[in-house]
Design an enzyme around this catalytic site. Structure first.
Site, short mmCIF file in Angstrom:
data_model
loop_
_atom_site.label_atom_id
_atom_site.label_comp_id
_atom_site.label_asym_id
_atom_site.label_seq_id
_atom_site.Cartn_x
_atom_site.Cartn_y
_atom_site.Cartn_z
N LYS A 154 46.91 68.57 26.49
CA LYS A 154 47.36 68.76 28.27
C LYS A 154 46.86 70.07 28.60
O LYS A 154 46.68 71.11 28.01
CB LYS A 154 48.67 68.99 28.18
CG LYS A 154 49.67 67.74 27.80
CD LYS A 154 51.06 67.82 28.11
CE LYS A 154 52.09 66.64 27.84
NZ LYS A 154 53.22 66.76 28.22
N ARG A 207 50.56 82.45 4.59
CA ARG A 207 50.94 83.44 5.00
C ARG A 207 51.55 84.63 4.19
O ARG A 207 51.53 85.79 4.13
CB ARG A 207 52.12 83.27 6.14
CG ARG A 207 51.66 82.70 7.40
CD ARG A 207 52.70 82.12 8.08
NE ARG A 207 52.37 81.88 9.51
CZ ARG A 207 52.81 80.98 10.52
NH1 ARG A 207 54.18 80.58 10.13
NH2 ARG A 207 52.34 80.73 11.56
N GLY A 218 46.96 75.98 14.84
CA GLY A 218 47.58 75.10 13.44
C GLY A 218 46.59 74.03 13.28
O GLY A 218 45.95 73.99 12.27
N GLY A 252 50.92 81.05 18.68
CA GLY A 252 51.30 81.70 19.87
C GLY A 252 50.75 82.71 20.42
O GLY A 252 50.26 82.99 21.50
#
Length: 396
Positions: free
Chosen positions: A198, A41, A351, A374
């Site tokens: 999930k 980053r 990630g 996100g």
């Protein structure tokens, strides 16, 4: 998406002598001793900072780091290690400035790093008084932090409201361009790979993509739930039986459009979840009651790879098996190689996805690798990100 771009302002000579405030994403992992363990980053933020300096601006850069408590400084919350690494990359000293909200001393051709912005009271709640103070520090506000674009905070949204000029840095602009190319104006067929443990965490993404894509590849625990929805047994594999109806609805929505959700025809199973567990390849309808499905089988992997090689656009979020264990990595490896070989424009984010890309060395074969976790997921859900929204408003 109509936004002001920092590169254009620089090319037009509008940055020389101006005070430029760059919101970067310098939230990098550190070890217990405070040493940076992975600096992607920071390196990704350097082009914007260098461009501002070369254009003769007085440059202020800030970022969050970790999860500090507002108003309570602790040494582990400091951007000091980031300042050192940034200085190495820029080839100059980068002073770290604390207590900067009420004023910053910086001259044209200089750069300073402003201490962890989430230490400022009101940052996370996008406090208007704080936002106005931040806007008063600068002539040009630059958002170059896609990783925080899904959050409306003082340094990502509020300052953009009140600054004289608000624009997108090169990293943020590249994300916008890649996302637009992949989702708003895709070359068909459009294939999406959505994997994870999930269904519940990615249900809105699956529903949103079911209206857009030509092939929706599911993997991991999500695939297990879709196998249940298709009448297959999955033994003691990770799944969410209470979401079978939701999975069926996604399959039906795709079928109604003449598209599909490929269900595995074979799988790789084990009796325990462990790196040294014995791996057994089985047909999808031969899974035993005590089996754990930890990867897609070779036939499934090759069928999916063939589809991906023919795709026009590929969106990838998540490995399709437990690729950290070599015995259960083949599915993800085959998928990764197919994406690398495809002529499609590909965009990947998340990630675990980035870890798989690094493991198989295909960084230069993926069209665009998203820096946001996100934020990338919320874009896939079809949400308008706050940082994009305010920059569009300011460009109008």
């Amino acid at each position: 998406m109509k936004i002001l771009r920092f590169t254009d302002l620089c090319a037009q000579g509008k940055v020389t002598g101006q005070r430029v405030f760059i919101r970067a994403d310098l939230n990098v992992p550190q070890d217990d001793a405070g040493n940076i363990t992975e600096d992607t980053r920071i390196r990704a933020s350097v082009p914007c900072i260098r461009l501002a300096l070369e254009s003769g601006a007085a440059v202020m850069v800030t970022s969050h780091l970790g999860r500090p408590t507002e108003g309570q400084f602790k040494p582990e919350d400091s951007l000091a290690p980031v300042a050192r690494r940034l200085g190495e990359l820029l080839g100059r000293e980068v002073p770290l400035v604390s207590n900067w909200v009420d004023g910053v001393e910086v001259q044209a051709g200089q750069v300073v790093l402003l201490e962890n912005c989430r230490l400022n009271k009101g940052e996370k709640k996008n406090d208007e008084a704080l936002s106005r103070k931040l806007a008063a520090l600068t002539d040009i506000y630059v958002n170059d932090a896609f990783g925080t674009a899904h959050r409306a905070e003082a340094t990502t949204y509020g300052i953009a409201q009140f600054a004289k000029i608000a624009c997108a840095g090169p990293l943020l602009a590249a994300e916008i361009d890649a996302i637009t190319k992949a989702l708003a104006q895709p070359k068909r067929p459009l294939a999406a790979i959505v994997a994870g443990s999930k269904v519940s965490t990615k249900l809105t993404i699956l529903k949103s993509l079911a209206d857009k894509v030509d092939q929706l590849v599911v993997g991991g625990g999500i695939a297990n739930t879709f196998m249940l929805a298709s009448g297959l047994k999955i033994g003691k594999s990770l799944a969410e039986p209470d979401l079978i109806d939701e999975a069926k609805a996604v399959i039906e929505a795709m079928r109604a459009r003449g598209a599909g959700v490929p269900i595995p025809v074979d799988v790789v199973t084990a009796k325990t979840f462990a790196a040294d567990a014995a791996a057994t390849i089985k047909a999808a309808d031969e899974v035993a009651d005590d089996d754990l499905i930890l990867d897609i089988g070779p036939k499934t992997a090759e069928l999916l790879a063939a589809q991906l090689r023919e795709a026009g656009t590929i969106v990838w979020n998540g490995p399709v098996g437990v690729f950290e264990f070599d015995a259960f990595a083949n599915g993800t490896k085959v998928i990764a190689q197919a994406i690398a070989e495809s002529k499609a424009f590909s965009i990947a984010g998340g990630g675990d996805t980035l870890a798989a890309i690094a493991k198989y060395g295909i960084e230069d074969k993926v069209g665009y690798i998203s820096t946001g976790g996100g934020a990338f997921l919320e874009v896939l859900e079809g949400k308008k990100l706050p940082a994009f929204e305010i920059l569009e408003k300011r460009a109008a």
